[in-house]
Design an enzyme around this catalytic site. Structure first.
Site, PDB file in Angstrom:
ATOM      1  N   THR A 148      18.070   4.406   4.099  1.00 61.31           N
ATOM      2  CA  THR A 148      16.728   4.538   3.535  1.00 61.31           C
ATOM      3  C   THR A 148      16.570   5.954   2.982  1.00 61.31           C
ATOM      4  O   THR A 148      17.535   6.704   2.873  1.00 61.31           O
ATOM      5  CB  THR A 148      15.668   4.293   4.616  1.00 61.31           C
ATOM      6  OG1 THR A 148      15.749   5.335   5.595  1.00 61.31           O
ATOM      7  CG2 THR A 148      15.886   2.946   5.293  1.00 61.31           C
ATOM      8  N   LYS A 190       7.425   8.347  18.077  1.00 61.58           N
ATOM      9  CA  LYS A 190       7.972   6.990  18.189  1.00 61.58           C
ATOM     10  C   LYS A 190       7.907   6.482  19.628  1.00 61.58           C
ATOM     11  O   LYS A 190       7.670   5.288  19.856  1.00 61.58           O
ATOM     12  CB  LYS A 190       9.415   6.959  17.675  1.00 61.58           C
ATOM     13  CG  LYS A 190       9.532   7.181  16.168  1.00 61.58           C
ATOM     14  CD  LYS A 190       8.769   6.132  15.363  1.00 61.58           C
ATOM     15  CE  LYS A 190       9.021   6.275  13.872  1.00 61.58           C
ATOM     16  NZ  LYS A 190       8.284   5.259  13.069  1.00 61.58           N
ATOM     17  N   TYR A 240       9.482  13.883  16.117  1.00 64.72           N
ATOM     18  CA  TYR A 240       9.656  12.495  15.664  1.00 64.72           C
ATOM     19  C   TYR A 240       9.770  11.545  16.855  1.00 64.72           C
ATOM     20  O   TYR A 240       9.100  10.509  16.905  1.00 64.72           O
ATOM     21  CB  TYR A 240      10.904  12.416  14.789  1.00 64.72           C
ATOM     22  CG  TYR A 240      11.111  11.084  14.098  1.00 64.72           C
ATOM     23  CD1 TYR A 240      10.299  10.699  13.037  1.00 64.72           C
ATOM     24  CD2 TYR A 240      12.133  10.225  14.494  1.00 64.72           C
ATOM     25  CE1 TYR A 240      10.497   9.482  12.391  1.00 64.72           C
ATOM     26  CE2 TYR A 240      12.337   9.016  13.855  1.00 64.72           C
ATOM     27  CZ  TYR A 240      11.516   8.648  12.806  1.00 64.72           C
ATOM     28  OH  TYR A 240      11.713   7.448  12.167  1.00 64.72           O
ATOM     29  N   THR A 245       0.822  -1.201   0.000  1.00 65.39           N
ATOM     30  CA  THR A 245       0.000   0.000   0.000  1.00 65.39           C
ATOM     31  C   THR A 245       0.861   1.257   0.000  1.00 65.39           C
ATOM     32  O   THR A 245       2.010   1.259   0.438  1.00 65.39           O
ATOM     33  CB  THR A 245      -0.940   0.037   1.222  1.00 65.39           C
ATOM     34  OG1 THR A 245      -0.190   0.372   2.393  1.00 65.39           O
ATOM     35  CG2 THR A 245      -1.640  -1.304   1.411  1.00 65.39           C
ATOM     36  N   SER A 281       9.435   1.189  14.542  1.00 66.02           N
ATOM     37  CA  SER A 281       9.715   2.288  15.455  1.00 66.02           C
ATOM     38  C   SER A 281      11.070   2.871  15.079  1.00 66.02           C
ATOM     39  O   SER A 281      11.367   3.065  13.901  1.00 66.02           O
ATOM     40  CB  SER A 281       9.679   1.779  16.903  1.00 66.02           C
ATOM     41  OG  SER A 281       9.934   2.812  17.822  1.00 66.02           O
TER      42      SER A 281
END
Length: 280
Positions: free
Chosen positions: A184, A153, A149, A34, A135
């Site tokens: 990433t 988390k 952030y 998704t 997480s």
């Protein structure tokens, strides 16, 4: 109905979500991938008989319900939910607008809640399932420039830890994944939004932090493809770990936090231990 393990993965159009979907498909499982842009998800993953691409904005509960329904209609079940979609609003607390702070929490805390709320009825009916939440070490240790952030988390950590005993009687397991620095797209302009500088007292540190993070982008030590393979391995276990520290740097962070907590508890042990009513 398929006898393959069925994964529903959010944020599967780029970054770690692509790697997790790819690893699950390579393991012979079925994947519901998704993202807010289904065309991007399809382009990232290609065509596959065991792949269903569904539009899902995690901040929209109706999208989450529709994605869960589509997964069951296509594959008959949902075995693993991976709450991976996320973004990053960075900056010093005083400079992050209330709107951006709320937007961070909306995506990375309430977003996983929306999707999990839609999937849990399916898993309860099956009396099985695994809810994975991506997480961060920022959910273990806060730091400057991370207030929004880390708040989201830390929220994920408390939510999943509390959800665990609620759903365990139905055969549903949970797993918090706490990555350190992985290569990433989190630090790319598409994923990271920096607070607009507005306070001179923070200006120099802001410039230094942004420059350091820009220099780190694309140089992080962790390999997301290896993490994805590890998640597929862990998801196959009868009892996956409640927490998985992903990366040697994550292990070091958690070990140091544990030592710090013990030291802080011990530092005022006598004062803390004498706070009860005298008649207790």
């Amino acid at each position: 109905m398929t006898d393959k393990k069925v994964w529903l993965i959010t944020g599967a159009g780029r970054g770690m979500g692509v790697d997790i979907a790819t690893a699950a498909l390579a393991a012979g499982d079925a994947v519901v991938a998704t993202g807010r842009n289904p065309e991007r998800v399809s382009a990232a993953l290609g065509a596959h008989d065991d792949l269903l691409v569904v539009r899902l904005d995690v901040t929209d509960p109706a999208d989450a319900e529709a994605a869960a329904k589509a997964a069951v209609e296509r594959f008959g079940r949902i075995d693993v939910l991976v709450n991976n979609a996320g973004n990053f609003y960075a900056g010093f607390f005083e400079e992050i607008s209330p709107q951006d702070f709320r937007a961070q929490v909306e995506t990375t805390l309430f977003g996983p809640m929306n999707v999990t709320r839609a999937v849990l009825p399916v898993m309860r009916a099956q009396r099985s399932g695994l809810v994975v939440a991506i997480s961060s070490t920022a959910g273990i240790v806060g730091g400057e420039f991370l207030t929004a952030y880390a708040a989201s988390k830390f929220g994920v950590e408390g939510w999943i830890e509390s959800l665990t005993p609620e759903v365990a009687p139905f055969g549903i397991r949970t797993m918090l994944v706490e990555p350190g620095f992985f290569r990433t797209e989190l630090l790319t302009p598409e994923s990271t939004r920096y607070a607009e500088p507005s306070i001179d007292d923070y200006a120099e540190r802001t410039n230094q932090t942004v420059a350091a993070w820009n220099g780190m982008n694309g140089q992080q030590g962790g390999d997301p493809a290896k993490l994805a393979t590890a998640l597929v391995q862990l998801a196959s276990q009868d009892t996956p770990p409640l927490r998985f520290a992903a990366g040697a740097d994550a292990i070091a962070t958690i070990e140091q936090k544990a030592k710090d907590l013990l030291a802080q508890a011990d530092a005022y042990r006598e004062l803390s231990s004498n706070l009860a009513h005298d008649d207790a």
